[in-house]
Design a protein around this motif. Structure first.
Motif, PDB file in Angstrom:
ATOM      1  N   SER A 166       0.827  -1.208   0.000  1.00  0.00           N
ATOM      2  CA  SER A 166       0.000   0.000   0.000  1.00  0.00           C
ATOM      3  C   SER A 166       0.861   1.257   0.000  1.00  0.00           C
ATOM      4  O   SER A 166       0.527   2.252  -0.651  1.00  0.00           O
ATOM      5  N   VAL A 167       1.982   1.207   0.729  1.00  0.00           N
ATOM      6  CA  VAL A 167       2.892   2.357   0.768  1.00  0.00           C
ATOM      7  C   VAL A 167       3.521   2.575  -0.608  1.00  0.00           C
ATOM      8  O   VAL A 167       3.704   3.710  -1.047  1.00  0.00           O
ATOM      9  N   VAL A 168       3.846   1.484  -1.302  1.00  0.00           N
ATOM     10  CA  VAL A 168       4.354   1.601  -2.678  1.00  0.00           C
ATOM     11  C   VAL A 168       3.319   2.318  -3.546  1.00  0.00           C
ATOM     12  O   VAL A 168       3.652   3.200  -4.346  1.00  0.00           O
ATOM     13  N   ALA A 169       2.057   1.940  -3.381  1.00  0.00           N
ATOM     14  CA  ALA A 169       0.983   2.569  -4.152  1.00  0.00           C
ATOM     15  C   ALA A 169       0.907   4.070  -3.873  1.00  0.00           C
ATOM     16  O   ALA A 169       0.597   4.861  -4.770  1.00  0.00           O
ATOM     17  N   ILE A 199       7.628  18.680 -15.431  1.00  0.00           N
ATOM     18  CA  ILE A 199       7.903  17.866 -14.241  1.00  0.00           C
ATOM     19  C   ILE A 199       6.744  16.905 -13.992  1.00  0.00           C
ATOM     20  O   ILE A 199       6.936  15.743 -13.646  1.00  0.00           O
ATOM     21  N   ASN A 200       5.526  17.399 -14.195  1.00  0.00           N
ATOM     22  CA  ASN A 200       4.329  16.583 -13.998  1.00  0.00           C
ATOM     23  C   ASN A 200       4.338  15.364 -14.916  1.00  0.00           C
ATOM     24  O   ASN A 200       4.075  14.233 -14.477  1.00  0.00           O
ATOM     25  N   LEU A 201       4.671  15.585 -16.185  1.00  0.00           N
ATOM     26  CA  LEU A 201       4.675  14.483 -17.151  1.00  0.00           C
ATOM     27  C   LEU A 201       5.790  13.482 -16.823  1.00  0.00           C
ATOM     28  O   LEU A 201       5.594  12.264 -16.911  1.00  0.00           O
ATOM     29  N   GLY A 202       6.960  13.999 -16.426  1.00  0.00           N
ATOM     30  CA  GLY A 202       8.082  13.118 -16.080  1.00  0.00           C
ATOM     31  C   GLY A 202       7.789  12.273 -14.849  1.00  0.00           C
ATOM     32  O   GLY A 202       8.019  11.057 -14.852  1.00  0.00           O
ATOM     33  N   THR A 203       7.266  12.911 -13.797  1.00  0.00           N
ATOM     34  CA  THR A 203       6.947  12.166 -12.573  1.00  0.00           C
ATOM     35  C   THR A 203       5.747  11.246 -12.787  1.00  0.00           C
ATOM     36  O   THR A 203       5.612  10.236 -12.101  1.00  0.00           O
ATOM     37  N   TYR A 204       4.902  11.605 -13.753  1.00  0.00           N
ATOM     38  CA  TYR A 204       3.757  10.739 -14.067  1.00  0.00           C
ATOM     39  C   TYR A 204       4.244   9.395 -14.589  1.00  0.00           C
ATOM     40  O   TYR A 204       3.755   8.337 -14.171  1.00  0.00           O
ATOM     41  N   VAL A 205       5.217   9.448 -15.489  1.00  0.00           N
ATOM     42  CA  VAL A 205       5.768   8.211 -16.055  1.00  0.00           C
ATOM     43  C   VAL A 205       6.490   7.402 -14.981  1.00  0.00           C
ATOM     44  O   VAL A 205       6.301   6.184 -14.863  1.00  0.00           O
ATOM     45  N   VAL A 206       7.307   8.082 -14.168  1.00  0.00           N
ATOM     46  CA  VAL A 206       8.132   7.386 -13.166  1.00  0.00           C
ATOM     47  C   VAL A 206       7.305   6.874 -11.993  1.00  0.00           C
ATOM     48  O   VAL A 206       7.409   5.704 -11.606  1.00  0.00           O
ATOM     49  N   PHE A 207       6.479   7.742 -11.422  1.00  0.00           N
ATOM     50  CA  PHE A 207       5.797   7.392 -10.176  1.00  0.00           C
ATOM     51  C   PHE A 207       4.362   6.904 -10.331  1.00  0.00           C
ATOM     52  O   PHE A 207       3.765   6.447  -9.359  1.00  0.00           O
ATOM     53  N   ARG A 208       3.810   6.994 -11.512  1.00  0.00           N
ATOM     54  CA  ARG A 208       2.474   6.445 -11.719  1.00  0.00           C
ATOM     55  C   ARG A 208       2.527   5.216 -12.626  1.00  0.00           C
ATOM     56  O   ARG A 208       2.245   4.098 -12.196  1.00  0.00           O
ATOM     57  N   THR A 213       5.317   2.728 -11.466  1.00  0.00           N
ATOM     58  CA  THR A 213       4.966   2.146 -10.165  1.00  0.00           C
ATOM     59  C   THR A 213       3.846   1.128 -10.314  1.00  0.00           C
ATOM     60  O   THR A 213       3.900   0.029  -9.738  1.00  0.00           O
ATOM     61  N   LEU A 214       2.810   1.476 -11.083  1.00  0.00           N
ATOM     62  CA  LEU A 214       1.702   0.547 -11.310  1.00  0.00           C
ATOM     63  C   LEU A 214       2.169  -0.703 -12.063  1.00  0.00           C
ATOM     64  O   LEU A 214       1.729  -1.817 -11.761  1.00  0.00           O
ATOM     65  N   ALA A 215       3.077  -0.513 -13.019  1.00  0.00           N
ATOM     66  CA  ALA A 215       3.619  -1.658 -13.761  1.00  0.00           C
ATOM     67  C   ALA A 215       4.417  -2.567 -12.831  1.00  0.00           C
ATOM     68  O   ALA A 215       4.305  -3.796 -12.884  1.00  0.00           O
ATOM     69  N   TRP A 216       5.226  -1.954 -11.946  1.00  0.00           N
ATOM     70  CA  TRP A 216       6.020  -2.730 -10.985  1.00  0.00           C
ATOM     71  C   TRP A 216       5.115  -3.483 -10.021  1.00  0.00           C
ATOM     72  O   TRP A 216       5.367  -4.657  -9.704  1.00  0.00           O
ATOM     73  N   MET A 266      -5.528  -3.123  -9.985  1.00  0.00           N
ATOM     74  CA  MET A 266      -4.394  -2.701 -10.812  1.00  0.00           C
ATOM     75  C   MET A 266      -4.819  -2.473 -12.270  1.00  0.00           C
ATOM     76  O   MET A 266      -4.391  -1.506 -12.906  1.00  0.00           O
ATOM     77  N   ALA A 267      -5.674  -3.353 -12.767  1.00  0.00           N
ATOM     78  CA  ALA A 267      -6.141  -3.226 -14.144  1.00  0.00           C
ATOM     79  C   ALA A 267      -6.935  -1.938 -14.334  1.00  0.00           C
ATOM     80  O   ALA A 267      -6.730  -1.197 -15.310  1.00  0.00           O
ATOM     81  N   ILE A 268      -7.815  -1.647 -13.381  1.00  0.00           N
ATOM     82  CA  ILE A 268      -8.627  -0.436 -13.456  1.00  0.00           C
ATOM     83  C   ILE A 268      -7.757   0.812 -13.372  1.00  0.00           C
ATOM     84  O   ILE A 268      -7.901   1.757 -14.156  1.00  0.00           O
ATOM     85  N   MET A 269      -6.829   0.815 -12.401  1.00  0.00           N
ATOM     86  CA  MET A 269      -5.944   1.971 -12.209  1.00  0.00           C
ATOM     87  C   MET A 269      -5.054   2.198 -13.438  1.00  0.00           C
ATOM     88  O   MET A 269      -4.788   3.343 -13.815  1.00  0.00           O
ATOM     89  N   THR A 270      -4.593   1.114 -14.039  1.00  0.00           N
ATOM     90  CA  THR A 270      -3.732   1.232 -15.218  1.00  0.00           C
ATOM     91  C   THR A 270      -4.467   1.902 -16.371  1.00  0.00           C
ATOM     92  O   THR A 270      -3.948   2.823 -17.012  1.00  0.00           O
ATOM     93  N   VAL A 271      -5.703   1.456 -16.618  1.00  0.00           N
ATOM     94  CA  VAL A 271      -6.509   2.048 -17.700  1.00  0.00           C
ATOM     95  C   VAL A 271      -6.775   3.522 -17.422  1.00  0.00           C
ATOM     96  O   VAL A 271      -6.615   4.385 -18.304  1.00  0.00           O
ATOM     97  N   MET A 272      -7.167   3.843 -16.185  1.00  0.00           N
ATOM     98  CA  MET A 272      -7.474   5.224 -15.812  1.00  0.00           C
ATOM     99  C   MET A 272      -6.248   6.120 -15.961  1.00  0.00           C
ATOM    100  O   MET A 272      -6.340   7.256 -16.428  1.00  0.00           O
TER     101      MET A 272
END
Length: 245
Positions: free
Chosen positions: A133-136, A169-178, A181-184, A208-214
């Motif tokens: 959950s903390v990873v999320a 910065i938003n787009l870069g952190t979106y790829v890294v931390f969203r 992270t969801l893929a991991w 995870m499937a729902i969050m990934t699509v969203m």
């Protein structure tokens, strides 16, 4: 943590964010945001949650690095409190949207919050998967810039340098931390399916499937809004200048 501690932490969190929301309404508000004062308060409150949670989540792994090696059983009171604290925020935000916004405008976030509250709730009550959950919650690092973007747009400053820098910065952190992270997390869930009960595995997989699509849909919207449209505008300006020349 005992059930009473979970209820106390979560309840205190709900109260805290209600106070933050009320406090924001007492602060000066940009003229352009007055047209949608509720959204200004809501996004500002979400920004506070993201800022606190982003730092808190990083500290959880910094203070207890062994939690990264065992996301199921290993956790501290500090990390458990973080998940309970976030449940409180999502409960507050859920009711805030239900009471102040049309369902047609907020059903995606209401659905998202319901899934998160359910997953996090099972985690803190069973004292398992707290590390997961903390990873999320590491996605909140990106949420800081995502909410700041909305605040700047509401303040009618979507064309300034600050907005452009924040967009990158938003787009870069979106790829890294969203997205990453969801893929991991999805990969971890698949690799550890033998150690996860069927109900928890099913709930986690669906979540995870729902969050990934969203998140993919939101990424496209951000890219189109902040980069593709601006590029088109610049191209049009260049063509107009060429005609003038």
């Amino acid at each position: 943590m005992e059930l009473s501690s979970v209820v106390l932490t979560t309840g205190s969190s709900v109260g805290f964010f209600r106070l933050v929301n009320a406090g924001v309404s007492e602060l000066p508000m940009p003229q352009s945001a007055c047209k949608n004062a509720w959204k200004w308060r809501n996004i500002s409150t979400s920004f506070v949650h993201s800022f606190i949670t982003a730092i808190w989540a990083v500290l959880c792994f910094f203070l207890q690095p062994q939690m990264a090696e065992d996301l199921i059983e290993t956790h501290s009171v500090f990390s458990h409190a973080l998940v309970s604290f976030s449940i409180g925020y999502f409960i507050h935000d859920l009711f805030d949207m239900v009471m102040n916004q049309k369902l047609s405008h907020s059903w995606e976030l209401i659905f998202h919050h319901t899934v998160v509250i359910t997953c996090f709730g099972l985690s803190v009550l069973s004292c398992r998967y707290v590390g997961f959950s903390v990873v999320a919650l590491l996605v909140e690092i990106n949420s800081v810039f995502l909410h700041l973007r909305q605040i700047l747009r509401l303040a009618n400053t979507a064309t300034g340098t600050l907005y452009r820098v924040n967009s990158m910065i938003n787009l870069g952190t979106y790829v890294v931390f969203r997205i990453n992270t969801l893929a991991w997390m999805t990969r971890w869930l698949v690799l550890n399916r033998d150690n996860v009960p069927l109900m928890a595995y099913t709930l986690g997989s669906v979540g995870m499937a729902i969050m990934t699509v969203m998140n993919i849909v939101l990424f496209y919207r951000l890219l189109r809004s902040d980069f593709l449209k601006s590029s088109n505008r610049e191209t049009k300006k260049e063509k107009e200048n060429e005609k003038e020349m």
